[in-house]
Design a protein around this motif. Structure first.
Motif, PDB file in Angstrom:
ATOM      1  N   LEU B  34       0.845  -1.199   0.000  1.00  0.00           N
ATOM      2  CA  LEU B  34       0.000   0.000   0.000  1.00  0.00           C
ATOM      3  C   LEU B  34       0.876   1.243   0.000  1.00  0.00           C
ATOM      4  O   LEU B  34       1.948   1.242   0.607  1.00  0.00           O
ATOM      5  N   ARG B  36       0.378   5.894  -0.399  1.00  0.00           N
ATOM      6  CA  ARG B  36      -0.479   7.042  -0.641  1.00  0.00           C
ATOM      7  C   ARG B  36       0.161   7.853  -1.767  1.00  0.00           C
ATOM      8  O   ARG B  36       1.355   8.140  -1.707  1.00  0.00           O
ATOM      9  N   ASN B  37      -0.607   8.157  -2.801  1.00  0.00           N
ATOM     10  CA  ASN B  37      -0.012   8.935  -3.895  1.00  0.00           C
ATOM     11  C   ASN B  37       0.003  10.424  -3.541  1.00  0.00           C
ATOM     12  O   ASN B  37      -0.453  10.806  -2.471  1.00  0.00           O
ATOM     13  N   GLU B  41      -4.376   9.877  -2.323  1.00  0.00           N
ATOM     14  CA  GLU B  41      -5.198   8.670  -2.447  1.00  0.00           C
ATOM     15  C   GLU B  41      -4.366   7.421  -2.171  1.00  0.00           C
ATOM     16  O   GLU B  41      -3.165   7.375  -2.424  1.00  0.00           O
ATOM     17  N   VAL B  43      -3.223   3.635  -2.814  1.00  0.00           N
ATOM     18  CA  VAL B  43      -3.079   2.629  -3.869  1.00  0.00           C
ATOM     19  C   VAL B  43      -2.673   1.321  -3.189  1.00  0.00           C
ATOM     20  O   VAL B  43      -1.823   1.327  -2.295  1.00  0.00           O
ATOM     21  N   ALA B  44      -3.330   0.232  -3.591  1.00  0.00           N
ATOM     22  CA  ALA B  44      -3.016  -1.081  -3.009  1.00  0.00           C
ATOM     23  C   ALA B  44      -2.757  -2.067  -4.142  1.00  0.00           C
ATOM     24  O   ALA B  44      -3.627  -2.299  -4.973  1.00  0.00           O
ATOM     25  N   MET B  45      -1.555  -2.609  -4.194  1.00  0.00           N
ATOM     26  CA  MET B  45      -1.175  -3.521  -5.278  1.00  0.00           C
ATOM     27  C   MET B  45      -0.748  -4.873  -4.718  1.00  0.00           C
ATOM     28  O   MET B  45      -0.161  -4.924  -3.625  1.00  0.00           O
ATOM     29  N   ASP B  76       1.976   1.633 -13.439  1.00  0.00           N
ATOM     30  CA  ASP B  76       1.192   2.794 -13.017  1.00  0.00           C
ATOM     31  C   ASP B  76       0.222   2.380 -11.916  1.00  0.00           C
ATOM     32  O   ASP B  76       0.179   1.218 -11.511  1.00  0.00           O
ATOM     33  N   GLN B  77      -0.571   3.322 -11.465  1.00  0.00           N
ATOM     34  CA  GLN B  77      -1.407   3.050 -10.289  1.00  0.00           C
ATOM     35  C   GLN B  77      -2.608   2.170 -10.602  1.00  0.00           C
ATOM     36  O   GLN B  77      -3.337   1.747  -9.696  1.00  0.00           O
ATOM     37  N   ALA B  78      -2.784   1.876 -11.897  1.00  0.00           N
ATOM     38  CA  ALA B  78      -3.818   0.900 -12.269  1.00  0.00           C
ATOM     39  C   ALA B  78      -3.205  -0.484 -12.461  1.00  0.00           C
ATOM     40  O   ALA B  78      -3.888  -1.440 -12.809  1.00  0.00           O
ATOM     41  N   GLY B  79      -1.877  -0.588 -12.246  1.00  0.00           N
ATOM     42  CA  GLY B  79      -1.225  -1.885 -12.344  1.00  0.00           C
ATOM     43  C   GLY B  79      -0.701  -2.229 -13.728  1.00  0.00           C
ATOM     44  O   GLY B  79      -0.197  -3.330 -13.946  1.00  0.00           O
ATOM     45  N   VAL B  98      -4.518  -4.672  -8.849  1.00  0.00           N
ATOM     46  CA  VAL B  98      -4.729  -3.544  -7.949  1.00  0.00           C
ATOM     47  C   VAL B  98      -6.021  -3.805  -7.186  1.00  0.00           C
ATOM     48  O   VAL B  98      -7.012  -4.256  -7.766  1.00  0.00           O
TER      49      VAL B  98
END
Lengths: 357, 357, 357
Positions: B34, B36-37, B41, B43-45, B76-79, B98
C-alpha cells in the motif's frame, strides 16, 4: 504408533507439583494440567476446557475446583462441571478428562491410556530416592528426540567410552552380556582392573554396571565400584533414568542418582556432574541422531547391528510387541458410536434459549 | 475456506500509510503493498512483480509509478506496466493486480475478492474516531489465531470477569441477551449495582455494554456507565474492534476507543490501559486457545455450549452461511479458460528475440 | 527433482578444510563430513554412522580413521569399518559412503551422484583464483532460496541498475546479448560512455561484462572497464559465482573476485564491497523472491518474460533437459534388488550372539 498408551508414565518429580499451583506438561501429545490439592493429593486434568478450549492451567484453583481463566466454568477434581458464573445451572455435558495418578518414591506417575489403569503396585519402585542412608539428586531435561532413542542410549552403556570422560572414557571397555527376564531387559557391563575414575590416581577398580529396562521406559542402573586394593569396600551408585514421551520427537527425561550419605562429594557437585553427562554429553548426541534420522523409523534405515546393541534390540522388540498387541486390541473393540451432542443444531438451541432469556 | 472473500476488510489506519512510502501487509494470505499517492489517495497492489516475483514494496515509487527493485519494470497506479528500463517497449502482458480501497473515518478498507466491490456506503461507519467532542486512541496488534476466535472473544464479553480486572473483573456478572438484526448480531450485557471500577471506591454503577457484529469481522462496542448516585451522568465509551485475517491462523486486530474530550485521563493512559486489556489479556488467551485447537475447526471439537455463547454462535452461523453461498456461487461460474501465455515456448521466443538483437 | 545429481559441485574453499578437523556441510540434502588427511588430501564421507546414525563429524579422527563419537566404530578413508572398540571383529557390513572429491584452484569439488564421476578435467577452471599477478578475495554465504533463483539473478545482470549502486546503479543500461555455446550460456552486457563508478568523477567508461553459465551452477563473470580517455588501459575483473544446493530452498553461494595485484584498493575493502553487493543486496532480494514463490516452480507461476531474461531462460532450459535425461536414465536402470540385511531377524541373531557370549 510409537507409544504404549496403557502404561504408567513418569509425570513429574513430587517436589515439582505444589499445593494449588498448576504444572502444565504434555505427555503422549496430550496437554495435562497437574496440581496438588489441599489434602496433598495430585490431580491431573486434560489441560483444555471443553467449552472454548482454553488451557485450564491458565485459570485458577478456587476452593479445590479448577476455574477456567477464559469464561469461568469450574470443574471439580473428578472433572465434572460444577459452576457457571453466569448461570444458576452448570452445564452437565461439560466434562474434563481426569487422568489416574499415583505418587510414590518422590515421583508422580500418570496413566494416559483409555483402559483401566494397571495396579500401581506394578510401577517400578525407586528405593534409592527415599533411602535415609543415601543422598539422592534429581534431574529433568527435555530432549528433542524420540524416547526410544534415549532408551537405546541407556541400554548400550558402551557409549560411555566415547561420551563420558568423567565416567572412565576410553577405559570403559567392558565384558558385556544382555538378557531378558520376564519382559524386562538387563544389560551388564564388567570391567576388570579399570583405571579408577573416582579414587586415587593410578589405582584400579572392578567396575560393574547393570541396567534394567522396565516397559515402557524406566531404566534402573546399578553401578558397583570395587577398588583392586583388596579393601573390599564397594561404592554403590543406584540411579534411575525414566523417559516419558512429550511428542513423537521430544521426551521428558527424568533422572536421579544416589550415593551413600557419607560420601564426601556435595549434592551440588553430584548434580553438576550428572547434568554434564546427561544434558551436555548424552542429549546433544541423541538429538543429533534424531536429526539425522528425520522422520524415519530405526529399522527402516537398516542399521548395522553389533553385539553391544543386544540390550537395545531386545528392548525395542519387546516394546514393539506390546504396542502391536495394544493396537490390535483397540481394533477389536467396537468404537462407541459417538453422537455429537454439540452440533450446530444444539448451538441453535442454546441461541434460542439465550435469545428468549 | 474460512474467509469471506468478497467483503471490505480493514487494511490500515489512515495514519499508517504515508505519501510515497510503502506499507507491506498480508490480507487473506495475499501480500499487498500500500502507499499514498501525491494526491493523497491510497493505492493497493499485489506485492509481487509479475516478472520475477520480487515484492514490489522492496522497490521505489518514481513519479507516481511503482518501480520494481529487482529488474526495474514500472507499473502505473492501475497496475499496467509502463516502462522497462532496458527496452523501448514495456511488456503489455505484465499486469499487477490492484485492489479497490476506500478510506473513511481514519481507516483504510480493502476489497480482496474477485467480484465487483460492494458500495463503500455499506462499510461500517466509525463516528467515534472522528467526533470532535471525543478523544480517540487507536491500536493494532497481530494475533497468532484464526480471526473467528477473536470474534468469539468479542461476542462473549463475559470473559471480562476472568481476564479484565480493570474493567470490573469478577463483578462483571451481567444479564445477557443476544439477537440478530438483519444479518448483524448484537450481544447486550447489563449489570445493576456493580461496584464502580472507574469512579469513587465504594460507589456503584449501572453498566450497560452492547456489542454489534457486522460481517465479516467488525465489532462496535458501546459501553454506558451510569452512577447509582442519581446524578444521571452517563459515561459513554464507544469502541471498534476490527479483524482482518492475515493468514488462516493470524489476524490483524485493529481497535479504537473514545471518551469525552474532557475526560481527565490522558490519551497515553487510555492507550496503555487498552493495550494491557487487548494485547496482554485477550490476545495471549486467544492464542493459547488456537494452540490447543491446532488445525481443528471449532465445531469439529464438539465444544460445550452455554447461554452466553449465543452471540458468537449466531455470528459463526451467519458468517458460515455467507462463506458457503460465496463458495457455491464460485462453483457455478465457469472459470475463464486460462491460456498460459508465458510458457517455455514463449520463453523460447523471447530468447530468440534477444539472441537476434 | 530440482537437482542434477551426477555433477561436480563446489563443496568448500580449500582453506576451509583443515588437517584432521571436520567440516560438516549438507549438499543436495545429504549431510557430508569433510576433512583433510595428513597427506593433505580431502576425504568426504556421508555424515551419518551406519550403526546408530550419529553424525560422524561429532566424532574424532584417530590415526587417519574416523571414529564415531557415539559408540566408537572406526572407518578408514574408503569408508570401511576397521574397528569396533568392544569386539575383536569389526562389522564388515558397516560401510560409510565416501564421495569423490577433487581439489583445484583453491576449491574443493564433490560428486554426490550415484554414477561414476565425470573426469575432473571437466570441472571449470578458476585461474583468477591462483594467478600470481592478481589478488583474489573469497566469500561464502548461504541463501534461503532455490539455487536456480540465484542463477537467474546472475544470468540477468540488469539487476545491477536497481540493486548495486556501487557498480553503476541506474547508469547500468546495457546493450544485451545472450547465446548458447555447447551447453553453456553466455550473457553479454555492453555500456558505452557510462559514467565511471571506479575512476575520476565526471569521466566515462566503456563497460563490458560477460557472464558464462556452466552446468549445473558455475558462473564465470569477466568485467572489463576501459576509460573513454583513450588511454586504452583495461581494468579486468574476473570473478566466479558458484552455487551448490544445500536443500531445495537453500544454497551455498561461493564467490571470488580478483583484480590486478597492483590495484590500490586493499583486500579488506574489496571483500567488504563484495559482501555488501552479494550478501546485503542480492541475497535479501532473492530470498524475498523465494518467499513470494513459496513452494511453486517458476514456470507454474507464469512469469512475464522480457528480452533480458534470455540468459536465465536458456540456462533453465538446458538444466531442465539435463535433469530430465538423468531422471529418465534412472528409471531405465533396474534397481538393485536390495535385500535388507539388518532386519529384526538379523537383530535377533545379534541378540542371540550377545546373549550367548
Amino acid at each position: 504408533m510409537a507409544y504404549l498408551e496403557n502404561a504408567w508414565y513418569a509425570a513429574a518429580w513430587s517436589k515439582e507439583v505444589e499445593v494449588n499451583r498448576f504444572l502444565a506438561r504434555t505427555y503422549l501429545d496430550i496437554p495435562v494440567a497437574l496440581f496438588r490439592n489441599e489434602a496433598g493429593e495430585i490431580v491431573a486434568m486434560h489441560d483444555r476446557c471443553p467449552h472454548r478450549f482454553a488451557p485450564l492451567s491458565m485459570g485458577q484453583i478456587v476452593d479445590g475446583a479448577v476455574r477456567c481463566g477464559y469464561h469461568g466454568l469450574s470443574f471439580d477434581q473428578a472433572g465434572n462441571c460444577i459452576k457457571n458464573l453466569f448461570s444458576p445451572v452448570a452445564p452437565k455435558a461439560a466434562k474434563v478428562r481426569v487422568y489416574p495418578v499415583h505418587e510414590q518414591d518422590k515421583m508422580i506417575w500418570i496413566w494416559m491410556g483409555e483402559s483401566e489403569p494397571d495396579d500401581p503396585a506394578k510401577i517400578p519402585r525407586l528405593p534409592h530416592q527415599t533411602d535415609p542412608e543415601m543422598r539422592c539428586v534429581f534431574g529433568l531435561t527435555t530432549a528433542k528426540a524420540d524416547y526410544r532413542l534415549l532408551s537405546d542410549n541407556l541400554m548400550d552403556l558402551t557409549h560411555t567410552a566415547l561420551l563420558h570422560p568423567s565416567f572412565g572414557g576410553l577405559d570403559y571397555i567392558p565384558q558385556f552380556k544382555s538378557w531378558e527376564e520376564d519382559q524386562q531387559v538387563v544389560s551388564r557391563y564388567i570391567i576388570e582392573h579399570m583405571p579408577s575414575f573416582i579414587g586415587e590416581p593410578g589405582s584400579t577398580i572392578h567396575n560393574h554396571d547393570e541396567i534394567r529396562w522396565i516397559a515402557p521406559s524406566t531404566h534402573i542402573l546399578e553401578s558397583r565400584i570395587t577398588p583392586d586394593d583388596g579393601s573390599n569396600h564397594i561404592t554403590y551408585i543406584p540411579s534411575a533414568h525414566i523417559l516419558t514421551p512429550e511428542t513423537a520427537k521430544s521426551t521428558h527425561y527424568f533422572w536421579s542418582s544416589a550415593m551413600a550419605a557419607d560420601t564426601p562429594m556435595s549434592d551440588e557437585d553430584m548434580y553438576a556432574q550428572l547434568v554434564q553427562a546427561f544434558d551436555h554429553e548424552d542429549k546433544p548426541m541423541v538429538e543429533a541422531v534424531q536429526r539425522r534420522m528425520g522422520d524415519a523409523e530405526l529399522w527402516d534405515l537398516d542399521p548395522i547391528l553389533i553385539a553391544t546393541d543386544a540390550g537395545s534390540v531386545r528392548m525395542r522388540r519387546i516394546l514393539a510387541a506390546m504396542i502391536e498387541r495394544e493396537q490390535a486390541a483397540k481394533k477389536d473393540t467396537p468404537e462407541s458410536t459417538s453422537v455429537p451432542l454439540h452440533t450446530i443444531e444444539a448451538a441453535q438451541q442454546a441461541v434460542e434459549a439465550a435469545a428468549g432469556a
